[in-house]
Write a protein that holds these residues in place. Structure first.
Motif, PDB file in Angstrom:
ATOM      1  N   GLU A  67     -21.671  -3.699 -29.611  1.00 32.96           N
ATOM      2  CA  GLU A  67     -21.506  -2.858 -28.433  1.00 32.96           C
ATOM      3  C   GLU A  67     -21.097  -1.426 -28.807  1.00 32.96           C
ATOM      4  O   GLU A  67     -21.572  -0.453 -28.206  1.00 32.96           O
ATOM      5  N   ARG A 119     -24.190   0.354 -30.077  1.00 30.97           N
ATOM      6  CA  ARG A 119     -25.062   0.708 -28.962  1.00 30.97           C
ATOM      7  C   ARG A 119     -24.526   1.927 -28.204  1.00 30.97           C
ATOM      8  O   ARG A 119     -25.283   2.824 -27.799  1.00 30.97           O
ATOM      9  N   GLU A 141     -26.392   5.525 -27.644  1.00 22.89           N
ATOM     10  CA  GLU A 141     -26.559   5.998 -26.285  1.00 22.89           C
ATOM     11  C   GLU A 141     -25.932   7.377 -26.096  1.00 22.89           C
ATOM     12  O   GLU A 141     -26.489   8.263 -25.422  1.00 22.89           O
TER      13      GLU A 141
END
Length: 297
Positions: free
Chosen positions: A65, A68, A72
């Motif tokens: 996470e 990611r 992003e």
């Protein structure tokens, strides 16, 4: 009556053999751990393994996470940068358009009418006005076409509809019709024959000679034009005394010759006329001297 004596219970005696057995049992219970069954040990081991697996899985999910979110964030920053550049370009374009339009409305300078005389000088005027107003070539051609008058207006009839508002075809046609580049020999002869007219001031004579020298020697270096202009200015002077004194000063340009000639003429007026001896005028303007006849160019 005397109180009866209390009877104590008989003391409990422990044999030596029994005491040794008790000591041996206590010693064994303190030194060795209590016995645990094998099923209970297996259950505790599985629970520990399950706890370790859960922690490891949770840590892996957190790393995934986090990675990611990093990607992003980078993508959003790149989109933000592109949007900022696009916004800056649009704002700059809008500001330029607003500035250009406001300048045209408030500060636009109009061209003088052109009737077909001295095309090179008028072209310099067009360049100065176009630079002040920020015109491009198409705008310059439109303004030039709308400023034509008299003989110069007939040039438009020799061009096609598209060429009338194009800079190169329009200026080429005007240069061929009214330009002085191919008339160098004519202007050279006029420069050699130029003489100061009766009542003509030195400044008017110098300005005319500068123009004629420029047209007589198109494309020549400025030093050559200045030398020819100085020689023509000295030759054109009507006052011989002024001519001799000025030639001895060796002026470097027409403007230099004009400045020196005006100073010499002022000194002559102060001292008096060399022709009649009276003050207030120079010999070239003496009323008792026969004035030269004006010559037509």
């Amino acid at each position: 009556m005397p109180r009866p004596r209390q009877q104590l219970p008989p003391a409990r005696t422990v044999s030596t053999r029994q005491r040794a057995a008790d000591d041996s049992r206590h010693s064994t219970s303190n030194d060795e751990p209590p016995a645990v069954e094998s099923g209970e040990i297996f259950t505790q081991t599985n629970r520990a393994d399950e706890t370790h697996d859960n922690v490891s899985h949770h840590f892996t999910m957190l790393l995934t996470e986090n990675r990611r979110l990093i990607f992003e964030n980078a993508r959003l920053q790149e989109e933000n940068r592109q949007l900022h550049e696009r916004n800056s370009a649009l704002c700059s374009r809008c500001n330029d358009a607003l500035h250009h339009n406001s300048r045209l409305i408030a500060y636009e300078v109009s061209l003088l009418p052109y009737e077909g005389t001295d095309w090179e000088e008028y072209l310099s005027h067009v360049d100065v006005v176009a630079q002040s107003n920020g015109w491009n070539e198409q705008r310059k051609a439109q303004k030039l076409a709308s400023s034509l008058r008299g003989p110069a207006l007939s040039i438009l009839s020799t061009l096609s509809t598209n060429e009338r508002t194009e800079w190169v075809p329009l200026t080429t046609a005007l240069s061929k019709r009214f330009g002085q580049q191919n008339l160098g020999p004519k202007w050279q002869a006029s420069l050699e024959a130029r003489r100061q007219k009766a009542g003509e001031s030195l400044s008017d004579l110098a300005a005319d000679i500068e123009k004629m020298a420029r047209l007589a020697l198109p494309g020549w270096p400025e030093s050559c034009k200045e030398q020819m202009g100085v020689r023509a200015f000295l030759k054109a002077l009507a006052d011989e005394d002024l001519k001799r004194v000025l030639a001895a000063a060796v002026p470097e340009s027409v403007q230099d010759a004009l400045t020196r000639a005006q100073l010499i003429e002022a000194a002559m007026n102060k001292e008096g006329c060399w022709e009649c001896g009276q003050g207030g005028h120079a010999r070239a303007k003496c009323p008792k001297r026969k004035q030269p006849q004006p010559q037509e160019n």
